[in-house]
Design an enzyme around this catalytic site. Structure first.
Site, PDB file in Angstrom:
ATOM      1  CB  SER A  39      -0.802   0.050   1.344  1.00  0.00           C
ATOM      2  OG  SER A  39      -1.622  -1.283   1.433  1.00  0.00           O
ATOM      3  CD  GLN A  58      -1.912  -6.811   4.050  1.00  0.00           C
ATOM      4  OE1 GLN A  58      -1.706  -6.987   5.023  1.00  0.00           O
ATOM      5  NE2 GLN A  58      -0.952  -6.353   3.013  1.00  0.00           N
ATOM      6  CB  CYS A 101      -5.814  -3.705  10.918  1.00  0.00           C
ATOM      7  SG  CYS A 101      -7.424  -3.368  11.226  1.00  0.00           S
ATOM      8  CE  LYS A 161       4.155  -0.978  13.593  1.00  0.00           C
ATOM      9  NZ  LYS A 161       4.638   0.140  12.898  1.00  0.00           N
ATOM     10  CB  THR A 162      -4.518   1.368   9.394  1.00  0.00           C
ATOM     11  OG1 THR A 162      -4.446   2.844   9.384  1.00  0.00           O
ATOM     12  CG2 THR A 162      -4.962   0.886  10.965  1.00  0.00           C
ATOM     13  CB  ALA A 191      -6.976   4.288   7.111  1.00  0.00           C
ATOM     14  CB  CYS A 224      -9.410   1.045  13.261  1.00  0.00           C
ATOM     15  SG  CYS A 224      -9.529  -0.626  13.450  1.00  0.00           S
TER      16      CYS A 224
HETATM   17  C1  LIG Z   1      -6.732  -9.016   8.369  1.00  0.00           C
HETATM   18  C2  LIG Z   1      -6.276  -7.453   8.139  1.00  0.00           C
HETATM   19  C3  LIG Z   1      -7.243  -6.612   8.269  1.00  0.00           C
HETATM   20  C4  LIG Z   1      -6.772  -5.162   8.115  1.00  0.00           C
HETATM   21  N1  LIG Z   1      -7.987  -4.282   8.139  1.00  0.00           N
HETATM   22  C5  LIG Z   1      -7.610  -2.835   7.847  1.00  0.00           C
HETATM   23  C6  LIG Z   1      -8.792  -2.065   7.902  1.00  0.00           C
HETATM   24  O1  LIG Z   1      -9.760  -2.148   7.923  1.00  0.00           O
HETATM   25  N2  LIG Z   1      -8.363  -0.712   7.577  1.00  0.00           N
HETATM   26  C7  LIG Z   1      -6.858  -0.472   7.100  1.00  0.00           C
HETATM   27  O2  LIG Z   1      -6.761   0.842   6.815  1.00  0.00           O
HETATM   28  N3  LIG Z   1      -5.986  -1.238   7.101  1.00  0.00           N
HETATM   29  C8  LIG Z   1      -6.191  -2.439   7.638  1.00  0.00           C
HETATM   30  N4  LIG Z   1      -5.274  -3.483   7.532  1.00  0.00           N
HETATM   31  C9  LIG Z   1      -3.954  -3.002   7.773  1.00  0.00           C
HETATM   32  C10 LIG Z   1      -3.154  -2.744   6.169  1.00  0.00           C
HETATM   33  O3  LIG Z   1      -3.654  -3.887   5.231  1.00  0.00           O
HETATM   34  C11 LIG Z   1      -1.890  -2.742   6.353  1.00  0.00           C
HETATM   35  O4  LIG Z   1      -1.643  -1.552   7.377  1.00  0.00           O
HETATM   36  C12 LIG Z   1      -1.188  -1.870   4.937  1.00  0.00           C
HETATM   37  O5  LIG Z   1      -1.322  -3.041   3.966  1.00  0.00           O
HETATM   38  C13 LIG Z   1       0.286  -1.722   5.220  1.00  0.00           C
HETATM   39  O6  LIG Z   1       0.897  -1.298   3.957  1.00  0.00           O
HETATM   40  P1  LIG Z   1       2.750  -1.407   3.787  1.00  0.00           P
HETATM   41  O7  LIG Z   1       2.786  -0.912   2.381  1.00  0.00           O
HETATM   42  O8  LIG Z   1       3.375  -0.749   4.995  1.00  0.00           O
HETATM   43  O9  LIG Z   1       2.727  -2.843   3.861  1.00  0.00           O
HETATM   44  P2  LIG Z   1       2.107  -4.095   2.888  1.00  0.00           P
HETATM   45  O10 LIG Z   1       0.746  -3.445   2.197  1.00  0.00           O
HETATM   46  O11 LIG Z   1       2.064  -5.340   3.690  1.00  0.00           O
HETATM   47  O12 LIG Z   1       3.294  -4.267   1.698  1.00  0.00           O
HETATM   48  C14 LIG Z   1       4.482  -4.532   2.138  1.00  0.00           C
HETATM   49  C15 LIG Z   1       5.494  -4.981   0.929  1.00  0.00           C
HETATM   50  O13 LIG Z   1       7.002  -5.023   1.131  1.00  0.00           O
HETATM   51  C16 LIG Z   1       7.177  -6.207   0.494  1.00  0.00           C
HETATM   52  N5  LIG Z   1       8.373  -6.447   1.124  1.00  0.00           N
HETATM   53  C17 LIG Z   1       8.706  -7.255   2.438  1.00  0.00           C
HETATM   54  N6  LIG Z   1       9.958  -7.521   2.280  1.00  0.00           N
HETATM   55  C18 LIG Z   1      10.824  -7.018   1.401  1.00  0.00           C
HETATM   56  C19 LIG Z   1      12.344  -7.015   0.946  1.00  0.00           C
HETATM   57  N7  LIG Z   1      12.975  -7.796   1.749  1.00  0.00           N
HETATM   58  N8  LIG Z   1      12.357  -6.516  -0.204  1.00  0.00           N
HETATM   59  C20 LIG Z   1      11.367  -5.688  -0.861  1.00  0.00           C
HETATM   60  N9  LIG Z   1      10.033  -5.918  -0.695  1.00  0.00           N
HETATM   61  C21 LIG Z   1       9.895  -6.414   0.485  1.00  0.00           C
HETATM   62  C22 LIG Z   1       6.093  -7.279   0.562  1.00  0.00           C
HETATM   63  O14 LIG Z   1       6.299  -8.185  -0.468  1.00  0.00           O
HETATM   64  C23 LIG Z   1       4.828  -6.658   0.437  1.00  0.00           C
HETATM   65  O15 LIG Z   1       4.524  -6.223  -0.976  1.00  0.00           O
HETATM   66  C24 LIG Z   1      -5.438  -4.812   7.752  1.00  0.00           C
HETATM   67  C25 LIG Z   1      -4.635  -6.004   7.509  1.00  0.00           C
HETATM   68  C26 LIG Z   1      -5.154  -7.146   7.800  1.00  0.00           C
HETATM   69  C27 LIG Z   1      -3.817  -8.366   7.726  1.00  0.00           C
END
Ligand SMILES: Cc1cc2nc3c(=O)[nH]c(=O)nc-3n(C[C@H](O)[C@H](O)[C@H](O)COP(=O)(O)OP(=O)(O)OC[C@H]3O[C@@H](n4cnc5c(N)ncnc54)[C@H](O)[C@@H]3O)c2cc1C
Length: 399
Positions: free
Chosen positions: A16, A48, A166, A308-309, A311, A343
């Site tokens: 995201s 997610q 989340c 951590k979301t 949003a 949330c």
């Molecule tokens: C069950 C569930 C319910 C949720 N409900 C909500 C909700 O209702 N509302 C809301 O806002 N949020 C919700 N979330 C949380 C939300 O999905 C996350 O906070 C968000 O996706 C985080 O984004 P991010 O980019 O930080 O990480 P992610 O979207 O997890 O992406 C991280 C990326 O980094 C990559 N990566 C990891 N290691 C490496 C590496 N070594 N080298 C290169 N790339 C790497 C991964 O492959 C991945 O593609 C929920 C999550 C879950 C699991």
């Protein structure tokens, strides 16, 4: 001979946060086209937040999955490798296959690590025999299967006391399960237990008060400061450890929804970018690294002291992108993030409390009504509207 590449901006993680920042940078600056690389080994991208509703049987998990390639913004290159090492003193990162990427500015957006192996016995039984979890695409189906096949007894829902993505998700699925058990007429012969490592139902007092009432109304037993440490699936027993006294308690279950402990990704924790707890250590307003002026981090892998979301990332990404452009242009940083997060607390089929708050845990509500009330309209927002805004707005850098 390993590849050597150079980009103006290197982004680690196409989740995201990584995709939102990339899309915003490329929208803002035509000069950056061809000079942005996103590094991520994963071929698929997942929305997610919908996994809660998948686990609740409302939709199929396939609707949450897209090919990564289809989401990489025009003008960015995608390097399908895993980053292994950060060399911020040399403006370089190195992947696990030895590719070296030099950068002018680095954005770290690698998400959070889910530590399944920290619960003894979990790896062996997750996804089977009533042991389920919404926290992984591979297992999310097992949640609805467990709820659907449940015939009464004890249903346990766990939450660890580590930071998790989340913070509300561990209880949302419990409320859906409660509704599902009522619909199928087995609630009367069911005990529902919420076993959480935290000290209360939710961190923000306004929403905690509303959620305490939901727990009471539904007849759920809440046990706080309990971390799940072991599962014996043969005996259908779960072992919990009290956070303070370390005393252990064994509970029998007929189904258990597990949210494992989570932590900063190891390759960040073991790098010069790590601060306390292993998270990428950035200024909480500018998202710039506290020691490396051309490094930024956001999203779940950062130390930003908010929930951590996705949003939260919607508000972080514009600030991070703006400040990256400032660094590239030799300008002072002029964008600031206030800790906004949200949330959507599903409290049943067709009901939702929309928590929105900032760094001070002060509610920051969008709508002109009391969002701590359970509403159908907010459920529709989560189920139908937010996914569209995600795919077509946030990931495109439009909102
Ligand atoms: C069950 C569930 C319910 C949720 N409900 C909500 C909700 O209702 N509302 C809301 O806002 N949020 C919700 N979330 C949380 C939300 O999905 C996350 O906070 C968000 O996706 C985080 O984004 P991010 O980019 O930080 O990480 P992610 O979207 O997890 O992406 C991280 C990326 O980094 C990559 N990566 C990891 N290691 C490496 C590496 N070594 N080298 C290169 N790339 C790497 C991964 O492959 C991945 O593609 C929920 C999550 C879950 C699991």
């Amino acid at each position: 001979m390993p590849q050597q590449l150079h980009y103006a901006v290197a982004i680690v993680g196409a989740g995201s946060a990584g995709l939102s920042v990339a899309a915003r940078l490329l929208r803002a600056s035509a000069a950056l086209h061809g000079s942005v690389v996103i590094i991520d080994p994963q071929a698929k991208h997942y929305y997610q937040p919908l996994w809660t509703l998948v686990g609740g049987g409302v939709m199929r998990k396939e609707v949450t999955e897209r090919d990564q390639q289809s989401l990489i913004p025009k003008g960015a290159d995608w390097l399908q490798e895993a980053v292994a090492h950060f060399r911020p003193d040399e403006n370089r990162i190195v992947t696990s296959t030895g590719t070296v990427i030099r950068y002018d500015v680095l954005v770290v957006a690698a998400g959070i690590q889910v530590d399944w192996e920290r619960i003894k016995g979990l790896k062996e039984c997750i996804g089977r025999e009533g042991v389920c979890s919404n926290y992984d695409y591979r297992y999310v189906d097992s949640t609805w299967r467990s709820i659907r096949e449940f015939r009464g007894g004890t249903a346990i829902f766990t939450q660890p006391n580590t930071p998790i993505k989340c913070g509300g998700a561990p209880q949302k699925i419990m409320y859906l399960a409660d509704d599902a058990f009522r619909r199928s007429g087995i609630r009367g012969k069911t005990d529902i237990i919420f076993a959480s490592g935290n000290a209360s139902i939710f961190a923000v007092p306004k929403y905690a008060a509303a959620l305490d009432k939901v727990v009471e109304r539904k007849g759920i037993t809440a046990k706080y400061k309990r971390n799940l440490v072991e599962i014996d699936s043969a005996k259908r027993e779960a072992v919990f450890e009290h956070v303070d006294s370390k005393e252990r308690e064994t509970l029998r279950y007929d189904m258990i929804h597990v949210v494992p402990p989570m932590s900063a990704p190891s390759f960040i924790r073991d790098s010069p970018l790590a601060g306390p707890g292993g998270w990428a250590e950035v200024d909480k307003h500018t998202m710039r690294h506290v020691r490396f002026a051309n490094v930024f981090a956001l999203g779940d892998c950062s130390n930003l002291p908010t929930s951590k979301t996705g949003a939260a990332i919607r508000k972080q990404a514009p600030v991070a992108a703006r400040n990256v452009l400032n660094v590239l242009g030799g300008q002072p940083l002029d964008a600031s993030y206030d800790g906004y997060t949200s949330c959507p607390l599903v409290t049943g089929y067709n009901r939702l409390i929309l928590a929105e708050f900032d760094y001070d845990l002060t509610p920051r509500e969008t709508f002109p009504f009391d969002q701590s009330k359970e509403r159908y309209s907010m459920y529709v927002l989560k189920k139908d509207l937010l996914p569209k805004l995600y795919w077509h707005g946030m990931l495109k850098g439009r909102m």
